[in-house]
Design an enzyme around this catalytic site. Structure first.
Site, mmCIF file in Angstrom:
data_model
loop_
_atom_site.group_PDB
_atom_site.id
_atom_site.type_symbol
_atom_site.label_atom_id
_atom_site.label_comp_id
_atom_site.label_asym_id
_atom_site.label_seq_id
_atom_site.Cartn_x
_atom_site.Cartn_y
_atom_site.Cartn_z
ATOM 1 C CB CYS A 236 -7.962 40.729 44.419
ATOM 2 S SG CYS A 236 -6.963 41.566 45.672
ATOM 3 C CG ASP A 237 -11.791 38.531 39.756
ATOM 4 O OD1 ASP A 237 -10.932 37.997 39.013
ATOM 5 O OD2 ASP A 237 -12.976 38.154 39.795
ATOM 6 C CB ILE A 238 -8.835 44.247 37.355
ATOM 7 C CG1 ILE A 238 -8.951 45.160 38.578
ATOM 8 C CG2 ILE A 238 -8.952 45.033 36.054
ATOM 9 C CD1 ILE A 238 -10.244 45.954 38.664
#
Length: 163
Positions: free
Chosen positions: A60-62
């Site tokens: 959820c935060d690549i």
């Protein structure tokens, strides 16, 4: 996990600096060469696939800042926003992510889809190859419109890379 040498974002900044592009050169497309980019993102994609498919965990935060280079190899890091997805993926969940890399559904607070990490990895690819983001970043609204309408500007990539 070993200590990282730098992040992919640091690597991008170094490559741009070596080319004589300062930190304010936001309109000049120049980044990592295709082979280097693919090498880093292939291993990142493998790690993401393992998390997604085997464990139903979504990072959820690549983004380039969350992929470390360790001994010349890429390692996904910073799992502070990671979520285990179970059951109905259509169910709204509290959404957090870095806006520039997040898919439209997250930005519109519609929850996460199974493609959240792949979308972010694609934006990361574009940024690593060009040093730019594929949309106007002058306002939050312009970014939201571009993402919502699927109007990402991929002109700085070769036609084969755009596919």
């Amino acid at each position: 996990m070993g200590l990282g040498d730098c992040t992919l974002y640091d690597r991008l900044k170094f490559v741009r600096q070596e080319a004589g592009l300062g930190p304010d050169a936001h309109d000049t497309a120049y980044g990592l060469d295709p082979a280097e980019t693919i090498r880093y993102l292939r291993s990142s994609a493998s790690a993401i696939d393992l998390l997604n498919q085997e464990h139903q965990i979504y990072h959820c935060d690549i983004k380039p800042q969350n992929i470390l280079l360790v001994g010349g190899e890429a390692q996904v890091c910073d799992f502070g926003l990671a979520k285990q997805m179970e059951g109905d993926m259509r169910q709204t969940q509290h959404a957090f992510a870095t806006p520039a890399y997040a898919p439209p559904e997250v930005l519109h607070n519609e929850g996460y889809s199974r493609q959240v990490d792949q979308y972010s990895l694609a934006v990361t690819y574009y940024e690593l190859r060009t040093g730019l983001l594929p949309f106007d970043v002058t306002t939050h609204a312009s970014m939201l419109v571009a993402k919502s309408m699927g109007k990402l500007n991929l002109d700085a990539l070769t036609p084969a890379e755009r596919k």
